[in-house]
Scaffold this motif. Structure first.
Motif, PDB file in Angstrom:
ATOM      1  N   ASN A  32      -6.952  -9.283   9.042  1.00 41.68           N
ATOM      2  CA  ASN A  32      -7.138  -8.092   8.223  1.00 41.68           C
ATOM      3  C   ASN A  32      -8.290  -8.211   7.232  1.00 41.68           C
ATOM      4  O   ASN A  32      -8.503  -7.320   6.407  1.00 41.68           O
ATOM      5  N   LEU A  33      -9.030  -9.313   7.305  1.00 45.06           N
ATOM      6  CA  LEU A  33     -10.190  -9.467   6.431  1.00 45.06           C
ATOM      7  C   LEU A  33     -11.249  -8.413   6.761  1.00 45.06           C
ATOM      8  O   LEU A  33     -11.364  -7.965   7.909  1.00 45.06           O
ATOM      9  N   TYR A  34     -12.023  -8.088   5.759  1.00 43.63           N
ATOM     10  CA  TYR A  34     -13.062  -7.083   5.958  1.00 43.63           C
ATOM     11  C   TYR A  34     -13.931  -7.385   7.176  1.00 43.63           C
ATOM     12  O   TYR A  34     -14.160  -6.527   8.034  1.00 43.63           O
ATOM     13  N   CYS A  35     -14.420  -8.613   7.247  1.00 39.70           N
ATOM     14  CA  CYS A  35     -15.388  -8.945   8.305  1.00 39.70           C
ATOM     15  C   CYS A  35     -14.762  -8.986   9.704  1.00 39.70           C
ATOM     16  O   CYS A  35     -15.485  -8.974  10.695  1.00 39.70           O
ATOM     17  N   GLU A  36     -13.452  -9.043   9.768  1.00 39.81           N
ATOM     18  CA  GLU A  36     -12.796  -9.064  11.076  1.00 39.81           C
ATOM     19  C   GLU A  36     -12.518  -7.639  11.574  1.00 39.81           C
ATOM     20  O   GLU A  36     -12.449  -7.403  12.784  1.00 39.81           O
TER      21      GLU A  36
ATOM     22  N   THR B 140      -6.641   0.670   8.534  1.00 40.14           N
ATOM     23  CA  THR B 140      -6.162  -0.684   8.314  1.00 40.14           C
ATOM     24  C   THR B 140      -5.125  -0.798   7.211  1.00 40.14           C
ATOM     25  O   THR B 140      -4.421  -1.798   7.120  1.00 40.14           O
ATOM     26  N   SER B 141      -4.972   0.217   6.388  1.00 40.65           N
ATOM     27  CA  SER B 141      -3.920   0.148   5.372  1.00 40.65           C
ATOM     28  C   SER B 141      -2.555   0.056   6.036  1.00 40.65           C
ATOM     29  O   SER B 141      -1.615  -0.467   5.432  1.00 40.65           O
TER      30      SER B 141
ATOM     31  N   ASN C 182      -9.918   2.885   6.129  1.00 42.15           N
ATOM     32  CA  ASN C 182      -8.784   2.576   5.268  1.00 42.15           C
ATOM     33  C   ASN C 182      -7.531   3.325   5.686  1.00 42.15           C
ATOM     34  O   ASN C 182      -6.451   2.754   5.776  1.00 42.15           O
TER      35      ASN C 182
ATOM     36  N   ARG D 101      -0.830  -5.159   2.794  1.00 41.09           N
ATOM     37  CA  ARG D 101      -1.706  -5.851   1.846  1.00 41.09           C
ATOM     38  C   ARG D 101      -1.569  -7.374   1.919  1.00 41.09           C
ATOM     39  O   ARG D 101      -2.017  -8.083   1.015  1.00 41.09           O
ATOM     40  N   GLY D 102      -0.944  -7.865   2.964  1.00 42.27           N
ATOM     41  CA  GLY D 102      -0.805  -9.314   3.087  1.00 42.27           C
ATOM     42  C   GLY D 102      -2.142  -9.975   3.407  1.00 42.27           C
ATOM     43  O   GLY D 102      -2.966  -9.413   4.118  1.00 42.27           O
ATOM     44  N   ALA D 103      -2.332 -11.175   2.876  1.00 44.96           N
ATOM     45  CA  ALA D 103      -3.602 -11.884   3.064  1.00 44.96           C
ATOM     46  C   ALA D 103      -3.600 -12.611   4.399  1.00 44.96           C
ATOM     47  O   ALA D 103      -3.079 -13.724   4.519  1.00 44.96           O
ATOM     48  N   LYS D 104      -4.143 -11.953   5.423  1.00 48.06           N
ATOM     49  CA  LYS D 104      -4.193 -12.546   6.761  1.00 48.06           C
ATOM     50  C   LYS D 104      -5.601 -12.432   7.308  1.00 48.06           C
ATOM     51  O   LYS D 104      -6.266 -11.403   7.131  1.00 48.06           O
ATOM     52  N   VAL D 105      -6.038 -13.451   8.012  1.00 43.39           N
ATOM     53  CA  VAL D 105      -7.403 -13.453   8.557  1.00 43.39           C
ATOM     54  C   VAL D 105      -7.714 -12.199   9.378  1.00 43.39           C
ATOM     55  O   VAL D 105      -8.767 -11.594   9.205  1.00 43.39           O
TER      56      VAL D 105
ATOM     57  N   TYR E  56       0.827  -1.222   0.000  1.00 45.81           N
ATOM     58  CA  TYR E  56       0.000   0.000   0.000  1.00 45.81           C
ATOM     59  C   TYR E  56       0.859   1.268   0.000  1.00 45.81           C
ATOM     60  O   TYR E  56       0.521   2.257  -0.646  1.00 45.81           O
TER      61      TYR E  56
ATOM     62  N   TYR F 236      -2.738  -2.994  -9.310  1.00 45.65           N
ATOM     63  CA  TYR F 236      -3.522  -1.843  -8.858  1.00 45.65           C
ATOM     64  C   TYR F 236      -4.301  -1.295 -10.048  1.00 45.65           C
ATOM     65  O   TYR F 236      -3.785  -0.497 -10.825  1.00 45.65           O
TER      66      TYR F 236
END
Lengths: 351, 351, 351, 351
Positions: free
Chosen positions: C192-196, C181-182, C239, C186-190, C12, C46
């Motif tokens: 950092n998921l939207y719903c969390e 949260t930025s 964000n 940008r790593g895919a971690k639980v 990011y 991007y």
């Protein structure tokens, strides 16, 4: 007390099953199955359950589980249940499957849209599609319930009375659905990160989403013929909720005039007046996802567009409740002869 | 330096005009008009402007303003400009109107949909509809520009090439649009409160939204005939952005075959290849509102649905930029012969 | 034109560097380095950059890059730059490091808090801590700039005048910071998921966050002695943006009376009156992250609490701009003698 | 069935009372009082209640109401209840007041912080401060319960054991609290609009928030002396939830050593081990507002900061449940001898 096992208890739908079943007066959860978190305390995976659930996650051994419980909920990836289900298991235990494995009667349609080989097509025929308001009586007698998808529950119930009564041409049906992000699951993927979803709207799976054939099959039964529809899902920046906005051309009545709003309302009342969980809103009031959040309700309404000869139908539900876990419990209540609303008589939470 | 006055500078569109014009190299803002905040420092109304704007808000005296500036932006309620506009004013100053007062050529259509009497219909004919990509040449010569609505800009540009080329039947067009909440304005109303909008999706203005006749008129010009469309706006829980998902039946080609994806893409390329602010995305990539946030871009794409003979078109823009202030500045650039992108050559902000 | 290379262009902060540098009049980006996306078009990573950036992502070969460009931004994980930096590279090219590798002068403190061995401690001494408002003159002459952290920039600038002037006791300083949260990348971690993240607030890294020693070192210089502070970061459902709320006990003046609000304001004015990017808000106005979003501003203010003898200081910035990429460009402008505001003279976007 | 009346049933706290009481097995709501919506159906004000509540809103005639019900909840503006309460009313009906009118024992403190004249100070003495975990026995015998504020419930319960046991110096206590926006009420005000709150964090009421003296009074009782604290509330972009992060200096033990984490944990366990609604989280786990959403839980935890001799305490609750309506029902349960958890034994909803 009916004993319950959950396979896939740590996904969002599994978590919602736990939330609901913990307050269901006739059941107890005996098995929190989760391939990813074996031996971890469930309350460490979902901290909201701290002091509410003391159990650890177990593996997903369905045969062992079939001996231990009366009903199994499978909130598992597509193909999982189809790969392990046997007659022996079905003889021991009721199964409510939240995946798509037994929803579609034509196995070739399933295999085409899901790009999977179906490993146990012999059970498709007997599986009952668990859309309670439509198939209530069959569900009561089932061994295997195919719990409907979230988009499909919303899409079908929103249009069902008008299709069933022949008031709209089902082949003109266009469904534009907007879903909260919990529908995308708890997997760690970049497109589901907070910063990617927040402040964003997008369509996805355009013309190819797997819930399409499910909608077509079920509304086809209502129409009494094969139909095709256009279905477009969208990801919305919210945790829960599906809003389906549906468009179709009205079918002229026998006397050549167009059906009126009163005609359409009568159709909705005919099918839903006695349904606790489907609320036909007053004239002029649009469904909003927030008004059903946390509850098992589907709110529906419609507006006739005289200028174009179309009707705009709208439906809203909570994708994790009526769109998944709540309807699964509703099916369980039917299977076991409980009050149909037990455990899911939840008041929507606002705001 | 061209001198600019803004009437309605304290609404969200007015605030966006200020944000953009502060970095435009050829203009200076001389008048921050705001009926609600007269004599209050503009930077107290929008604290982001602290140390950037020292001016106070002024009343909205258009005659005085016409003597003081070269161009006036009116970001005002419907009917306001129509109630005060005179030939004398138009002889002194260019006007770019962000309201709907001069968008619709048929005054009876305006009066019916807006439920207002139009007080100066004599200027409707000369007003140029400021959709730059379509009416660029007329804008350059205008005295009065009717800046398009946010939904309309998105809806029209998304479907325009296919309508213009006769590839779709415009009377089958269904537009399902989702908008961020800044489109609802800065008025203090319960339905726009954070807790009412957040975690919520709803349709509103179903079959009656005022942008409908504007879309029908403009796409009707492209089609070469009168058309009716179904347009449904939705409120989405985000600040900015409009996503329009549009559905229409494909028109068979002369040889009886259906147009292909290649045919459709050629149409989009024909009209947009040279357009800086319309981006036709690569095959398979859906527009997302976040990718255009803060910029003047419209991202468009489409998907053919062979099963139903329809095409699904999608378009995304920032409702405050290309949907309001950005396009207004683009029109100003055309009017004054500036580089069309001056001040609006903004890179979308992500995340 | 100065030639720029970015290593870590697809995080990011890297993306924000691209957004800013694309509109900087004196530079061109020659290298989009990204280990994860080599050979992929940058605009596919991007999509907001579609038609704006045609380049593909390149590997992160710093030696090759040092020959190709005049300045390198490293937006890379901790330890990366320290592991590859050489005297030869520094002789060829300026480096602005957005990681923490050269921020902390005492290598043992770095190694303790970051739990990493520092591979090139020989460059720590010469590295200039790039907090422009404090170290402007040193930055101009640097080869290697250690760009400050996002929390630290906000935390230090908010308290700096009061520490520097001895008006507060720095050892009583408590910093409670809230970040969008930025900042989590940008790593895919639980987590950092939207719903969390959505509809959620939490503290994290309590008493152990790595920005603590950086704050202590820099404010220690201002205080003229070693200090310890309490720093608690929080994750907020947005964000962008950091809000730091800071608490400290006032130090009585020579005459035994407590410093007044006027005394404190005078201190802020002394250090920030001429600073373009630090805005001391009017009395009674609290900083809000939204007012600086997308811009390089830090908004600060304070309130004396006479009942407790404390002062509450507040600062807000955009973590990706002044907290990362914007300040990095500000440092580049200083290094190359450009106007300090070139490319970062961005108006905050609201809403 | 106990008969319940609500005055102020259409604010967010009133709505939450309705949500909870509809599923309480021992009560029925007889009166939905709302000055703003008299004669309007309650389900039109809160559409989530469609088909759940058929009643219309009534005026707020407390004398008539006192004859009709057994208990009245007042979710009303400050000063309202104090202006109308009489001995006669209190002789007929129990009152649980969600406003601040009877929370503060020293009427001059109330009048100073609330800038209101107290119209019935004669009832202050007998009113019981309804923080159930602290004053359970007194509540059971009360006629008039002063239901604690949202921030205060969270702030007090988070620090209570350490203050009570003398492990921290209460005069060093600094409370930094973050609240969801439902705490700001349902009034139509610009600062509470979606676009103003979303993507934004700010402090407000710095050093002057009215919950400060309430916290000081209650923690003063625990400390056995008058204390002053610093309390800073913040508005966070979420519907529900309060997170309080609290800082205080540890008090050395008799032997001169500092209290350890074990000492502190023992204090928390001493007061909360048997408390159903206060959950002391495992070591290292931070409270998150999402984990208690929709429930009556308060999650608390702490972390010792040995470097600074401070402890960081954290607490999270749902401001509308344990912070308002849930605690009010908990108080009602105590008053009427119901199971203390009846109706509020809600499982937190995630996500």
């Amino acid at each position: 007390m009916v004993k319950v096992g959950i396979i896939g208890a740590t996904g969002y739908a599994g978590g919602e099953l736990v939330r609901i079943l913990l307050r269901h007066r006739d059941v107890e959860i005996k098995w929190y199955g989760s391939r990813s978190y074996i031996d971890k305390k469930y309350a460490e995976v979902y901290q909201n359950m701290f002091e509410l659930v003391e159990d650890k996650c177990l593996d997903d051994n369905i045969e062992k589980l079939a001996d231990a419980v009366d009903v199994i909920f499978t909130a598992t990836p597509q193909g999982y249940l189809a790969g392990i289900l046997t007659e022996e298991i079905l003889n021991k235990v009721k199964i409510i499957d939240l995946s798509a494995d037994y929803r579609i009667k034509d196995v070739s349609v399933y295999e085409k849209w899901y790009k999977l080989e179906h490993k146990s097509p012999q059970f498709i025929e007997e599986a009952v599609y668990g859309l309670c308001e439509v198939n209530r009586d069959q569900v009561k007698k089932a061994r295997l319930v195919a719990n409907p998808g979230c988009y499909t529950t919303c899409s079908i119930l929103t249009a069902y009375p008008l299709v069933k009564e022949g008031l709209i041409d089902p082949n003109t049906l266009i469904i534009d659905a907007k879903s909260g992000t919990s529908g995308a699951g708890r997997g760690a993927k970049v497109p589901n990160l907070y910063c990617e979803v927040n402040e964003n709207m997008k369509a996805y799976g355009v013309t190819t989403h797997r819930h399409t054939p499910e909608i077509e099959e079920q509304l086809g039964y209502a129409a009494g013929k094969n139909i095709t529809v256009t279905f477009t899902p969208h990801l919305a920046p919210m945790n829960r909720g599906i809003l389906a906005t549906e468009y179709a051309s009205l079918v002229p009545k026998a006397d050549g005039t167009m059906p009126t709003a009163e005609d359409l309302r009568a159709a909705y009342e005919k099918y839903y007046k006695k349904e606790k969980f489907v609320r036909v809103l007053p004239d002029g009031v649009c469904p909003e996802t927030k008004w059903v959040e946390g509850s098992n309700y589907v709110d529906v309404n419609f507006k006739v567009d005289e200028r174009t000869g179309r009707v705009v139908m709208m439906g809203a539900l909570d994708n994790l409740v009526k769109g998944a876990a709540g309807q699964a419990v509703q099916n369980m209540n039917l299977l076991f002869g409980f009050d149909e609303a037990e455990g899911i008589d939840l008041v929507p939470m606002f705001p």
